[in-house]
Motif scaffolding. Sequence first.
Motif, mmCIF file in Angstrom:
data_model
loop_
_atom_site.group_PDB
_atom_site.id
_atom_site.type_symbol
_atom_site.label_atom_id
_atom_site.label_comp_id
_atom_site.label_asym_id
_atom_site.label_seq_id
_atom_site.Cartn_x
_atom_site.Cartn_y
_atom_site.Cartn_z
ATOM 1 N N VAL A 188 0.853 -1.190 0.000
ATOM 2 C CA VAL A 188 0.000 0.000 0.000
ATOM 3 C C VAL A 188 0.891 1.243 0.000
ATOM 4 O O VAL A 188 1.682 1.448 0.923
ATOM 5 C CB VAL A 188 -0.934 0.023 1.226
ATOM 6 C CG1 VAL A 188 -1.819 1.275 1.195
ATOM 7 C CG2 VAL A 188 -1.786 -1.236 1.271
ATOM 8 N N ASP A 189 0.779 2.044 -1.037
ATOM 9 C CA ASP A 189 1.484 3.321 -1.117
ATOM 10 C C ASP A 189 0.500 4.420 -0.741
ATOM 11 O O ASP A 189 -0.308 4.859 -1.560
ATOM 12 C CB ASP A 189 2.033 3.529 -2.538
ATOM 13 C CG ASP A 189 2.932 4.748 -2.653
ATOM 14 O OD1 ASP A 189 2.756 5.698 -1.856
ATOM 15 O OD2 ASP A 189 3.802 4.759 -3.541
ATOM 16 N N ARG A 190 0.562 4.874 0.499
ATOM 17 C CA ARG A 190 -0.409 5.845 0.999
ATOM 18 C C ARG A 190 -0.233 7.212 0.341
ATOM 19 O O ARG A 190 -1.215 7.933 0.141
ATOM 20 C CB ARG A 190 -0.292 5.985 2.512
ATOM 21 C CG ARG A 190 -0.603 4.711 3.285
ATOM 22 C CD ARG A 190 -0.484 4.886 4.794
ATOM 23 N NE ARG A 190 -1.550 5.745 5.293
ATOM 24 C CZ ARG A 190 -1.411 7.042 5.547
ATOM 25 N NH1 ARG A 190 -0.258 7.644 5.318
ATOM 26 N NH2 ARG A 190 -2.433 7.745 6.007
ATOM 27 N N ASP A 191 1.004 7.561 0.029
ATOM 28 C CA ASP A 191 1.248 8.878 -0.555
ATOM 29 C C ASP A 191 0.704 8.984 -1.975
ATOM 30 O O ASP A 191 0.124 10.012 -2.357
ATOM 31 C CB ASP A 191 2.751 9.186 -0.550
ATOM 32 C CG ASP A 191 3.303 9.321 0.862
ATOM 33 O OD1 ASP A 191 2.534 9.734 1.752
ATOM 34 O OD2 ASP A 191 4.484 8.978 1.073
ATOM 35 N N ARG A 192 0.868 7.935 -2.750
ATOM 36 C CA ARG A 192 0.426 7.951 -4.150
ATOM 37 C C ARG A 192 -0.972 7.376 -4.321
ATOM 38 O O ARG A 192 -1.520 7.398 -5.416
ATOM 39 C CB ARG A 192 1.422 7.173 -5.015
ATOM 40 C CG ARG A 192 2.815 7.779 -5.048
ATOM 41 C CD ARG A 192 3.809 6.863 -5.742
ATOM 42 N NE ARG A 192 3.355 6.528 -7.085
ATOM 43 C CZ ARG A 192 3.422 5.311 -7.600
ATOM 44 N NH1 ARG A 192 3.884 4.290 -6.880
ATOM 45 N NH2 ARG A 192 3.031 5.075 -8.838
ATOM 46 N N HIS A 193 -1.544 6.817 -3.255
ATOM 47 C CA HIS A 193 -2.879 6.208 -3.306
ATOM 48 C C HIS A 193 -2.941 5.079 -4.334
ATOM 49 O O HIS A 193 -3.864 4.998 -5.155
ATOM 50 C CB HIS A 193 -3.954 7.262 -3.609
ATOM 51 C CG HIS A 193 -4.198 8.214 -2.503
ATOM 52 N ND1 HIS A 193 -5.303 9.047 -2.454
ATOM 53 C CD2 HIS A 193 -3.484 8.500 -1.377
ATOM 54 C CE1 HIS A 193 -5.252 9.788 -1.372
ATOM 55 N NE2 HIS A 193 -4.154 9.469 -0.698
ATOM 56 N N VAL A 194 -1.973 4.180 -4.289
ATOM 57 C CA VAL A 194 -1.966 3.007 -5.166
ATOM 58 C C VAL A 194 -1.573 1.783 -4.351
ATOM 59 O O VAL A 194 -0.906 1.895 -3.303
ATOM 60 C CB VAL A 194 -1.008 3.155 -6.371
ATOM 61 C CG1 VAL A 194 -1.428 4.299 -7.276
ATOM 62 C CG2 VAL A 194 0.433 3.323 -5.911
ATOM 63 N N ILE A 195 -2.011 0.628 -4.821
ATOM 64 C CA ILE A 195 -1.548 -0.639 -4.256
ATOM 65 C C ILE A 195 -0.805 -1.409 -5.334
ATOM 66 O O ILE A 195 -1.118 -1.315 -6.530
ATOM 67 C CB ILE A 195 -2.708 -1.496 -3.701
ATOM 68 C CG1 ILE A 195 -3.777 -1.747 -4.769
ATOM 69 C CG2 ILE A 195 -3.297 -0.875 -2.462
ATOM 70 C CD1 ILE A 195 -4.839 -2.743 -4.335
ATOM 71 N N ARG A 196 0.192 -2.161 -4.907
ATOM 72 C CA ARG A 196 0.949 -3.015 -5.819
ATOM 73 C C ARG A 196 0.347 -4.412 -5.768
ATOM 74 O O ARG A 196 0.283 -5.035 -4.698
ATOM 75 C CB ARG A 196 2.422 -3.034 -5.416
ATOM 76 C CG ARG A 196 3.304 -3.837 -6.366
ATOM 77 C CD ARG A 196 4.777 -3.703 -6.029
ATOM 78 N NE ARG A 196 5.063 -4.268 -4.697
ATOM 79 C CZ ARG A 196 5.440 -3.553 -3.666
ATOM 80 N NH1 ARG A 196 5.560 -2.237 -3.766
ATOM 81 N NH2 ARG A 196 5.694 -4.132 -2.486
ATOM 82 N N VAL A 197 -0.097 -4.900 -6.919
ATOM 83 C CA VAL A 197 -0.833 -6.164 -7.000
ATOM 84 C C VAL A 197 -0.056 -7.147 -7.860
ATOM 85 O O VAL A 197 0.461 -6.777 -8.928
ATOM 86 C CB VAL A 197 -2.242 -5.939 -7.605
ATOM 87 C CG1 VAL A 197 -2.977 -7.262 -7.754
ATOM 88 C CG2 VAL A 197 -3.047 -4.986 -6.740
ATOM 89 N N LEU A 198 0.037 -8.385 -7.401
ATOM 90 C CA LEU A 198 0.628 -9.457 -8.190
ATOM 91 C C LEU A 198 -0.514 -10.290 -8.748
ATOM 92 O O LEU A 198 -1.185 -11.024 -8.023
ATOM 93 C CB LEU A 198 1.555 -10.315 -7.332
ATOM 94 C CG LEU A 198 2.479 -11.280 -8.077
ATOM 95 C CD1 LEU A 198 3.456 -10.503 -8.956
ATOM 96 C CD2 LEU A 198 3.242 -12.158 -7.097
ATOM 97 N N GLY A 199 -0.760 -10.161 -10.062
ATOM 98 C CA GLY A 199 -1.917 -10.791 -10.673
ATOM 99 C C GLY A 199 -1.608 -12.111 -11.336
ATOM 100 O O GLY A 199 -0.597 -12.762 -11.039
#
Length: 325
Positions: A188-199
């Motif tokens: 969870v990147d709170r500053d950029r408002h993105v999550i890193r997902v392994l699909g």
Amino acid sequence: MPTGTRSPEPSHPTPEVAEIVTAFERHLRLERDLSPHTIRAYVSDVTALVDHLKAANPGQTATGNDPMPEAGSWLAALDIAALRHWLAAQHAEGLSRATLARRTACARTFTMFCHRQGWLPTDPGLLLVGAKAQKTLPAVLDQPQAQAALTPPEDPTPKSLRDHAILELLYATGIRVSELCALDVDDVDRDRHVIRVLGKGRKERSVPFGLPSLRALDAWCINARPLWTTPQSGAALFLGVRGGRIDPGTVRRIVHARLRQVDGAPDLSPHGLRHTAATHLLEGGADLRSVQELLGHASLNTTQIYTHVSIDRLRTAYRQAHPRA
């Protein structure tokens, strides 16, 4: 069973059936990098194919205590006629088009693998053509129903804070339930408002989320997660009540339970929230390519079903509202 022209003997000696199935499973896992769910389904399909060939060729059964026939004997019976007969028998049993499509794909993959290993002199799967699975329009929440489902909990217990954060993130990002369960805190990147997902296929992507999700995640991570953390928790973002990483079954129960509390809402799974997120993105003006990237679809054709959902909903609204519809 229908008979076809038998191919010459394979160029390499064939191992036992169990060894072939094990090698095929290893090929799917290490070379094809398929998901555990797909691997289990394909291994089950290949086992069903072997059982069919054994039943159709009773003279080739094993002797003694070995329940498996000699591999070479049933591989010799594995031609295009046998594959078509296997699929036709399942169609007659009433299997769904989706299951038949998957088993056709599995048969092609299996015969290609056996041919590459030298156990089949030719690849009969190249001649196999199966019907495509029908793409039915998925049920989705409308926007008022989605808002109702995402109402913050009145009683902020650790469980309610966790469940609310899960619902917010599923709807905000459209990620798969397996992807959500695999998330770690550092994803969870709170500053950029993105999550890193392994699909699927171990492909990594970044998916944005909004302020409501950030607030829900902060409430869970700051106020609740530390209360459930154990040495077994590791870096898992979402935990079960015993402190281990949450499992997909628990997430499904959370979604079903919450939607039962929303008046008029269909009974959806976490995948239904994924459908809902994609539909609402397109209704809000997002382009198809962006939605494809967000969902992690390998093909744009998979994403296009949501345009049909949006058009179908638009048509329904038109018929209900327009005086000359």
